[in-house]
Design a protein around this motif. Structure first.
Motif, PDB file in Angstrom:
ATOM      1  N   ARG A 289       0.814  -1.216   0.000  1.00 56.40           N
ATOM      2  CA  ARG A 289       0.000   0.000   0.000  1.00 56.40           C
ATOM      3  C   ARG A 289       0.853   1.274   0.000  1.00 56.40           C
ATOM      4  NH1 ARG A 289      -1.044  -2.006   5.354  1.00 56.40           N
ATOM      5  NH2 ARG A 289      -0.001  -0.757   6.961  1.00 56.40           N
ATOM      6  N   ASP A 290       2.152   1.149   0.303  1.00 59.51           N
ATOM      7  CA  ASP A 290       3.043   2.308   0.291  1.00 59.51           C
ATOM      8  C   ASP A 290       3.567   2.624  -1.110  1.00 59.51           C
ATOM      9  OD1 ASP A 290       2.969   2.641   3.133  1.00 59.51           O
ATOM     10  OD2 ASP A 290       4.363   0.939   3.317  1.00 59.51           O
ATOM     11  N   ILE A 291       3.303   1.752  -2.068  1.00 54.73           N
ATOM     12  CA  ILE A 291       3.803   1.942  -3.435  1.00 54.73           C
ATOM     13  C   ILE A 291       2.826   2.830  -4.204  1.00 54.73           C
ATOM     14  CG2 ILE A 291       4.543   0.822  -5.557  1.00 54.73           C
ATOM     15  CD1 ILE A 291       6.256   0.230  -3.014  1.00 54.73           C
ATOM     16  N   ALA A 292       3.314   3.993  -4.617  1.00 48.88           N
ATOM     17  CA  ALA A 292       2.452   4.962  -5.302  1.00 48.88           C
ATOM     18  C   ALA A 292       2.354   4.688  -6.796  1.00 48.88           C
ATOM     19  CB  ALA A 292       2.973   6.372  -5.071  1.00 48.88           C
ATOM     20  N   GLN A 293       3.405   4.115  -7.384  1.00 45.45           N
ATOM     21  CA  GLN A 293       3.432   3.912  -8.839  1.00 45.45           C
ATOM     22  C   GLN A 293       3.822   2.477  -9.170  1.00 45.45           C
ATOM     23  OE1 GLN A 293       2.311   6.449 -10.429  1.00 45.45           O
ATOM     24  NE2 GLN A 293       2.574   8.022  -8.853  1.00 45.45           N
ATOM     25  N   TRP A 294       3.003   1.833 -10.019  1.00 41.70           N
ATOM     26  CA  TRP A 294       3.272   0.471 -10.486  1.00 41.70           C
ATOM     27  C   TRP A 294       3.452   0.502 -12.001  1.00 41.70           C
ATOM     28  CZ3 TRP A 294       3.603  -3.803  -7.235  1.00 41.70           C
ATOM     29  CH2 TRP A 294       3.206  -3.584  -5.906  1.00 41.70           C
ATOM     30  N   LEU A 295       4.593   0.023 -12.471  1.00 44.56           N
ATOM     31  CA  LEU A 295       4.861  -0.068 -13.899  1.00 44.56           C
ATOM     32  C   LEU A 295       5.068  -1.537 -14.247  1.00 44.56           C
ATOM     33  CD1 LEU A 295       7.252   2.990 -14.210  1.00 44.56           C
ATOM     34  CD2 LEU A 295       4.899   2.847 -15.020  1.00 44.56           C
ATOM     35  N   VAL A 296       4.017  -2.147 -14.765  1.00 41.01           N
ATOM     36  CA  VAL A 296       3.977  -3.587 -15.018  1.00 41.01           C
ATOM     37  C   VAL A 296       4.055  -3.842 -16.517  1.00 41.01           C
ATOM     38  CG1 VAL A 296       2.608  -5.694 -14.703  1.00 41.01           C
ATOM     39  CG2 VAL A 296       2.583  -3.912 -12.935  1.00 41.01           C
ATOM     40  N   HIS A 297       4.783  -4.863 -16.899  1.00 39.13           N
ATOM     41  CA  HIS A 297       4.909  -5.256 -18.303  1.00 39.13           C
ATOM     42  C   HIS A 297       3.545  -5.500 -18.933  1.00 39.13           C
ATOM     43  CE1 HIS A 297       5.966  -7.409 -21.881  1.00 39.13           C
ATOM     44  NE2 HIS A 297       5.591  -8.581 -21.411  1.00 39.13           N
ATOM     45  N   SER A 298       3.361  -4.977 -20.136  1.00 38.96           N
ATOM     46  CA  SER A 298       2.098  -5.146 -20.871  1.00 38.96           C
ATOM     47  C   SER A 298       2.081  -6.506 -21.561  1.00 38.96           C
ATOM     48  CB  SER A 298       1.943  -4.017 -21.903  1.00 38.96           C
ATOM     49  OG  SER A 298       1.941  -2.760 -21.280  1.00 38.96           O
ATOM     50  N   GLY A 299       2.054  -7.554 -20.760  1.00 38.20           N
ATOM     51  CA  GLY A 299       2.187  -8.901 -21.285  1.00 38.20           C
ATOM     52  C   GLY A 299       0.964  -9.439 -21.989  1.00 38.20           C
ATOM     53  N   GLY A 300      -0.181  -8.846 -21.743  1.00 39.47           N
ATOM     54  CA  GLY A 300      -1.434  -9.325 -22.306  1.00 39.47           C
ATOM     55  C   GLY A 300      -2.547  -9.098 -21.304  1.00 39.47           C
ATOM     56  N   LYS A 301      -3.785  -9.065 -21.776  1.00 43.10           N
ATOM     57  CA  LYS A 301      -4.916  -8.753 -20.911  1.00 43.10           C
ATOM     58  C   LYS A 301      -5.014  -9.703 -19.725  1.00 43.10           C
ATOM     59  CE  LYS A 301      -9.936  -8.085 -20.974  1.00 43.10           C
ATOM     60  NZ  LYS A 301     -10.179  -8.966 -19.802  1.00 43.10           N
ATOM     61  N   LYS A 302      -4.900 -11.007 -19.970  1.00 42.87           N
ATOM     62  CA  LYS A 302      -5.055 -11.971 -18.884  1.00 42.87           C
ATOM     63  C   LYS A 302      -3.900 -11.900 -17.893  1.00 42.87           C
ATOM     64  CE  LYS A 302      -7.949 -15.337 -21.336  1.00 42.87           C
ATOM     65  NZ  LYS A 302      -8.057 -16.749 -21.817  1.00 42.87           N
ATOM     66  N   VAL A 303      -2.694 -11.619 -18.392  1.00 44.08           N
ATOM     67  CA  VAL A 303      -1.540 -11.482 -17.502  1.00 44.08           C
ATOM     68  C   VAL A 303      -1.722 -10.277 -16.589  1.00 44.08           C
ATOM     69  CG1 VAL A 303       0.929 -10.987 -17.408  1.00 44.08           C
ATOM     70  CG2 VAL A 303       0.059 -12.656 -19.049  1.00 44.08           C
ATOM     71  N   ILE A 304      -2.133  -9.157 -17.169  1.00 45.20           N
ATOM     72  CA  ILE A 304      -2.343  -7.944 -16.375  1.00 45.20           C
ATOM     73  C   ILE A 304      -3.439  -8.171 -15.347  1.00 45.20           C
ATOM     74  CG2 ILE A 304      -3.012  -5.511 -16.458  1.00 45.20           C
ATOM     75  CD1 ILE A 304      -1.888  -5.515 -19.374  1.00 45.20           C
ATOM     76  N   ASP A 305      -4.527  -8.801 -15.760  1.00 47.62           N
ATOM     77  CA  ASP A 305      -5.630  -9.077 -14.834  1.00 47.62           C
ATOM     78  C   ASP A 305      -5.164  -9.949 -13.674  1.00 47.62           C
ATOM     79  OD1 ASP A 305      -7.336  -7.622 -16.416  1.00 47.62           O
ATOM     80  OD2 ASP A 305      -8.290  -9.359 -17.361  1.00 47.62           O
ATOM     81  N   ALA A 306      -4.346 -10.952 -13.968  1.00 48.08           N
ATOM     82  CA  ALA A 306      -3.873 -11.857 -12.924  1.00 48.08           C
ATOM     83  C   ALA A 306      -2.983 -11.130 -11.928  1.00 48.08           C
ATOM     84  CB  ALA A 306      -3.113 -13.026 -13.553  1.00 48.08           C
ATOM     85  N   VAL A 307      -2.125 -10.238 -12.407  1.00 45.27           N
ATOM     86  CA  VAL A 307      -1.260  -9.461 -11.516  1.00 45.27           C
ATOM     87  C   VAL A 307      -2.094  -8.523 -10.656  1.00 45.27           C
ATOM     88  CG1 VAL A 307       0.535  -7.684 -11.453  1.00 45.27           C
ATOM     89  CG2 VAL A 307       0.769  -9.642 -12.983  1.00 45.27           C
ATOM     90  N   VAL A 308      -3.065  -7.864 -11.255  1.00 43.23           N
ATOM     91  CA  VAL A 308      -3.938  -6.945 -10.516  1.00 43.23           C
ATOM     92  C   VAL A 308      -4.650  -7.670  -9.381  1.00 43.23           C
ATOM     93  CG1 VAL A 308      -6.086  -5.616 -10.695  1.00 43.23           C
ATOM     94  CG2 VAL A 308      -4.276  -5.280 -12.372  1.00 43.23           C
ATOM     95  N   VAL A 309      -5.222  -8.820  -9.671  1.00 42.80           N
ATOM     96  CA  VAL A 309      -5.982  -9.568  -8.657  1.00 42.80           C
ATOM     97  C   VAL A 309      -5.066 -10.068  -7.543  1.00 42.80           C
ATOM     98  CG1 VAL A 309      -7.289 -11.688  -8.255  1.00 42.80           C
ATOM     99  CG2 VAL A 309      -7.842 -10.244 -10.212  1.00 42.80           C
ATOM    100  N   ASN A 310      -3.931 -10.637  -7.915  1.00 42.25           N
ATOM    101  CA  ASN A 310      -3.074 -11.264  -6.908  1.00 42.25           C
ATOM    102  C   ASN A 310      -2.295 -10.260  -6.060  1.00 42.25           C
ATOM    103  OD1 ASN A 310      -2.906 -14.458  -7.165  1.00 42.25           O
ATOM    104  ND2 ASN A 310      -3.263 -13.630  -9.201  1.00 42.25           N
ATOM    105  N   LEU A 311      -2.054  -9.070  -6.578  1.00 38.92           N
ATOM    106  CA  LEU A 311      -1.356  -8.054  -5.795  1.00 38.92           C
ATOM    107  C   LEU A 311      -2.310  -7.043  -5.171  1.00 38.92           C
ATOM    108  CD1 LEU A 311       1.805  -7.262  -7.976  1.00 38.92           C
ATOM    109  CD2 LEU A 311       1.635  -8.723  -5.946  1.00 38.92           C
ATOM    110  N   GLY A 312      -3.599  -7.166  -5.463  1.00 39.23           N
ATOM    111  CA  GLY A 312      -4.575  -6.238  -4.889  1.00 39.23           C
ATOM    112  C   GLY A 312      -4.440  -4.834  -5.449  1.00 39.23           C
ATOM    113  N   LEU A 313      -4.089  -4.726  -6.733  1.00 37.77           N
ATOM    114  CA  LEU A 313      -3.936  -3.416  -7.364  1.00 37.77           C
ATOM    115  C   LEU A 313      -5.272  -2.920  -7.906  1.00 37.77           C
ATOM    116  CD1 LEU A 313      -0.617  -4.000  -9.376  1.00 37.77           C
ATOM    117  CD2 LEU A 313      -0.913  -3.284  -6.998  1.00 37.77           C
ATOM    118  N   THR A 314      -5.306  -1.637  -8.246  1.00 40.58           N
ATOM    119  CA  THR A 314      -6.485  -1.057  -8.880  1.00 40.58           C
ATOM    120  C   THR A 314      -6.227  -0.890 -10.371  1.00 40.58           C
ATOM    121  OG1 THR A 314      -5.757   1.242  -8.639  1.00 40.58           O
ATOM    122  CG2 THR A 314      -6.920   0.244  -6.757  1.00 40.58           C
TER     123      THR A 314
END
Length: 373
Positions: A289-314
């Motif tokens: 929750r202290d991380i203000a900026q997340w820069l995640v690889h644009s690996g694909g829709k399902k990859v991004i969705d999986a990272v968002v869900v598992n890390l609790g990102l918005t």
């Protein structure tokens, strides 16, 4: 050295930094990107390739990709685009990688008021073709860079390799305070396309686009403080149980190399994202929750969705990740730098903000870095 980066005043955050934060390794001081080829939408690409299978069409049309930049083979006399032999693809890779790479490098240096004569180390990253001598040597000759410039090449590590290169150049930078190093990711993904109409090919061809990105690094000398996020720490995780889930290997039927992406990759990456991020933050006193900026690889829709869900990102946390996917597709190792460029242009970061960079690729591998503005 000749690099003149404007100084800016910094403001302290209201809260003190956690006591476990390591000292900075280096600093990200500039970024530049470039693309090549033709802008093509997913529906237009389906028509160009003559794909009518509804299952394959659905992969393209449900990819969350709007457009990509590609250099496809010209149609023959009958209007059909034939697969290119491996030799032609390697030649295409060499041409596009040097062209895009040169443009991205020049844009990056212009961004910080530097010139090619200021460059002291060049690390080139690519996974879409093999070259000997390496891309760094070709770039030095093509652009007239000082032949004494030290260099390194990272080849074949895949979409995660941009952060592997960042780790290498950050270490070089720390050992050479005040000197300019550059990470250059240049991926001619359409030089690795197979046009055979199979489902294996469709998964790959629906996703990747051509692009290059360059990132300038300088380690502050004593008494110096440049603008740009400080690189604090890296953490990696090789998921050995999924080592064959993403690969680029020889296809005897086609007589050429081709990519393979296992459909389970998004779930493999998502299930292991917490492990590597927790390791990255371990000992720093920081929580997610202290991380203000997340820069995640644009690996694909399902990859991004999986990272968002598992890390609790918005969805806001990955806004640049998803927009780069929409506008360019997956541009492999340079994707996270395209997102970083968008973040810089947005101008919303504050002094003291923490950021996490995350890339994923063959191995299967997750790479991360912790930075602070």
């Amino acid at each position: 050295m000749g690099v003149d980066v404007p100084m800016t005043a910094t403001l302290e955050r209201a809260s003190a930094s956690p006591v476990g934060i390591p000292p900075a390794i280096s600093r990200m001081v500039g970024v530049g990107t470039a693309v090549a080829g033709t802008t093509v939408s997913q529906p237009a690409l389906l028509d160009l390739l003559g794909i009518e299978d509804p299952k394959i069409r659905s992969i393209y049309l449900n990819s969350a990709i709007g457009t990509r930049r590609l250099t496809l083979p010209e149609p023959d006399a009958s209007g059909v685009r034939r697969p290119e032999p491996q030799g032609a693809l390697l030649a295409k890779h060499k041409r596009l990688a040097v062209e895009m790479g040169g443009q991205a490098l020049q844009a990056c240096l212009k961004n910080i008021g530097a010139s090619l004569s200021d460059l002291r180390h060049l690390c080139c990253v690519t996974s879409t073709g093999f070259l000997t001598p390496g891309l760094s040597a070709l770039m030095i000759k093509e652009l007239g860079i000082d032949p004494h410039c030290s260099r390194s090449d990272i080849v074949g590590m895949g979409c995660n390799a941009g952060l592997n290169a960042l780790n290498v150049v950050a270490g070089w930078s720390a050992a050479h305070p005040g000197e300019l190093g550059v990470v250059l990711c240049t991926e001619a993904c359409s030089a690795a396309y197979a046009l055979d109409g199979t489902m294996r090919t469709a998964v790959v061809n629906s996703l990747f686009g051509d692009g290059a990105a360059a990132l300038a690094l300088i380690s502050d000398a004593p008494g110096q403080s440049r603008p740009g996020p400080r690189i604090l720490k890296f953490a990696s995780f090789l998921i050995t149980d999924a080592i064959d889930a993403m690969r680029y290997d020889w296809d005897s039927d086609l007589g050429r190399f081709s990519f393979f992406l296992d459909p389970q990759i998004p779930y493999v990456v998502g299930a292991n994202a917490e492990t590597v991020v927790d390791r990255l933050l371990a000992g720093t006193g920081l929580r997610r929750r202290d991380i203000a900026q997340w820069l995640v690889h644009s690996g694909g829709k399902k990859v991004i969705d999986a990272v968002v869900v598992n890390l609790g990102l918005t969805r806001h946390d990955v806004r640049h990740t998803t927009r780069i996917l929409r506008d360019y597709g997956n541009v492999s190792s340079g994707s996270f730098l395209f997102s970083y460029e968008r973040l810089v242009e947005e101008g919303v970061t504050r002094p003291g903000d923490y950021g996490v960079l995350m890339t994923m690729g063959p191995g299967s591998t997750i790479e991360t870095a912790l930075v602070q503005w």
